[in-house]
Design an enzyme around this catalytic site. Structure first.
Site, PDB file in Angstrom:
ATOM      1  N   ARG A  52    -100.680-113.451  94.534  1.00 38.45           N
ATOM      2  CA  ARG A  52     -99.823-112.802  95.520  1.00 38.45           C
ATOM      3  C   ARG A  52     -98.357-113.222  95.390  1.00 38.45           C
ATOM      4  O   ARG A  52     -97.454-112.408  95.572  1.00 38.45           O
ATOM      5  CB  ARG A  52    -100.327-113.103  96.931  1.00 38.45           C
ATOM      6  CG  ARG A  52    -101.572-112.319  97.305  1.00 38.45           C
ATOM      7  CD  ARG A  52    -102.013-112.601  98.718  1.00 38.45           C
ATOM      8  NE  ARG A  52    -103.064-111.681  99.148  1.00 38.45           N
ATOM      9  CZ  ARG A  52    -103.646-111.706 100.333  1.00 38.45           C
ATOM     10  NH1 ARG A  52    -103.283-112.624 101.221  1.00 38.45           N
ATOM     11  NH2 ARG A  52    -104.575-110.834 100.647  1.00 38.45           N
ATOM     12  N   LYS A  96    -120.275-107.330 104.705  1.00 35.67           N
ATOM     13  CA  LYS A  96    -119.777-106.871 106.004  1.00 35.67           C
ATOM     14  C   LYS A  96    -119.954-105.364 106.194  1.00 35.67           C
ATOM     15  O   LYS A  96    -119.026-104.584 106.017  1.00 35.67           O
ATOM     16  CB  LYS A  96    -118.313-107.272 106.175  1.00 35.67           C
ATOM     17  CG  LYS A  96    -118.113-108.785 106.164  1.00 35.67           C
ATOM     18  CD  LYS A  96    -116.635-109.144 106.272  1.00 35.67           C
ATOM     19  CE  LYS A  96    -116.437-110.649 106.237  1.00 35.67           C
ATOM     20  NZ  LYS A  96    -115.014-111.034 106.276  1.00 35.67           N
ATOM     21  N   GLY A 116    -110.897-110.521  97.485  1.00 32.13           N
ATOM     22  CA  GLY A 116    -110.825-111.829  96.852  1.00 32.13           C
ATOM     23  C   GLY A 116    -112.005-112.163  95.961  1.00 32.13           C
ATOM     24  O   GLY A 116    -111.834-112.707  94.863  1.00 32.13           O
ATOM     25  N   GLY A 174    -108.385-106.614 102.809  1.00 31.70           N
ATOM     26  CA  GLY A 174    -108.487-105.906 104.084  1.00 31.70           C
ATOM     27  C   GLY A 174    -107.595-104.685 104.138  1.00 31.70           C
ATOM     28  O   GLY A 174    -107.995-103.633 104.635  1.00 31.70           O
TER      29      GLY A 174
END
Length: 402
Positions: free
Chosen positions: A42, A205, A360, A383
């Site tokens: 990042r 998830k 990730g 996300g």
């Protein structure tokens, strides 16, 4: 599709003698014992934007959050440790402010010279950041002349520095090179991507991804679901999943899952077999994903599943991958995820397939086999990438249209 023609980029500004307030996402994994950086992706991705301002003889103020300090100062979440790294990459003076707002930081800004960089302390030491507080955003705005958002990984957050701050700059706001690349890659996938389009979703998830699946079926040709995400579907379809880990979900989610399956059964595919382990983790074996016995749990996709998924992917011209297909950090349960990763790379190189990878764990899996530079694009936002797939404009991007 996001119309980039309606958003200014850093190339639309000359930053000479100007202060660029750059929102970056330096929320990176570190070793908490010694603050050693484990993955600098990042930060490296935002360096070109910072260098553009410095090249113009401008001044840079960097805004970032780090971790979840819950609105209070915590030395374990200070971002002061980034100074040596930034100096190594930029070769300019890196100043540091222990405050993000107030007279002390304002005085430091007055003394900032052209071609210097100031890093502000963790934004999340202020609860006002996560509360999207307008006064906090206004106080931040006093520090700079031009606002730059280069924090794609945070642009799905309704936080002060992401959504309210840019609105205060009216025509003096733009996106950085990283944000521009992310949007172009998303546009290529969502709007102009060549068909057939395949999406691979892993991880566990299901609650956060059901809306994504419901939107993906409108333009994706194949949706391949593996990892922990697959087991709720298998259970609904009448399969036996043993003790395989599944995220808790309510009746509403179950109803939505059934609806997705009923209406899109020709587009959605699941693993055929899985590698399972008993609860004592002394034995492993391969079984049908529909027949996992009690006391056993699935930890990876099996060889038949790998071949099945690869057969579908071979038809693709555009691929998006988010989430692993097993516990890829542990031997021997990395085989499924790594096999799929290698095949995506092969299709990218040999078939000129556009491959977009986010999240990730997916990126970590690529790095384990040193193939992170062999896909078309790696997204810096897990996300944020998933939110974009829900057919919604991210709050951090929407702020440029208001």
């Amino acid at each position: 599709m996001i119309n980039l023609n309606l958003i200014k980029t850093v190339n639309d500004f000359n930053f000479y003698n100007k202060i660029a307030l750059i929102r970056v996402d330096f929320n990176i994994p570190i070793n908490p014992k010694n603050f050693h950086i484990l993955d600098d992706t990042r930060i490296k991705s935002s360096i070109p934007t910072i260098k553009k301002v410095l090249y113009d003889n401008g001044k840079v103020i960097l805004l970032s959050h780090f971790g979840r300090p819950k609105g209070k100062y915590n030395k374990n979440y200070s971002i002061k440790f980034l100074i040596p790294y930034l100096y190594k990459k930029l070769k300019v003076t890196i100043k540091f402010s222990e405050y993000c707002i107030g007279p002390m930081v304002e005085q430091l800004v007055l003394n900032l010279k052209n071609k210097e960089v100031m890093l502000l302390e963790n934004l999340r030491f202020y609860q006002e950041e996560e509360d999207n507080n307008k006064l906090f955003a206004f106080q931040l705005s006093k520090l700079g002349d031009i606002y730059v958002n280069d924090a794609f990984g945070s642009s799905h957050r309704f936080h002060a520095s992401i959504t309210t701050l840019p609105k205060l700059f009216v025509n003096r706001k733009c996106i950085g090179f990283l944000m521009e690349k992310e949007i172009k890659s998303l546009n290529k996938f969502l709007g102009t991507g060549k068909q057939p389009i395949s999406v691979l979703l892993g991880g566990s998830k299901i609650n956060s991804k059901i809306k994504i699946i419901k939107n993906l079926v409108h333009f994706a040709d194949h949706i391949l679901i593996g990892g922990g995400m697959a087991y709720p579907f298998i259970k609904i379809l009448g399969g036996q999943i043993g003790d395989s880990l599944t995220e808790k979900y309510d009746k509403k989610i179950e109803t939505e899952l059934k609806s997705v399956l009923e209406n899109n059964h020709k587009k959605i595919f699941f693993p055929k077999d899985v590698i399972i382990v008993n609860n004592n983790e002394h034995q492993t074996k391969i079984v049908s994903i529909n027949s996992i016995p009690h006391g056993w749990k699935g930890l990876d996709i099996g060889p038949e599943s790998i071949n099945f998924f690869c057969t579908i992917l071979k038809q693709s011209k555009t691929i998006l991958w988010n989430g692993p297909f097993g516990v890829f950090e542990q031997h021997p349960f990395y085989i499924g995820t790594q096999s799929i990763a290698k095949f995506i790379v092969e299709l990218t190189i040999k078939n000129n397939c556009f491959s977009l990878v986010g999240g990730g764990d997916s990126i970590a899996a690529l790095k384990m086999i040193q193939l992170e530079n062999k896909v078309s694009y790696i997204s810096t936002g897990g996300g944020a990438l998933l939110e974009s797939l829900q057919n919604t404009t991210l709050p951090g991007i929407q702020a440029f249209f208001s």
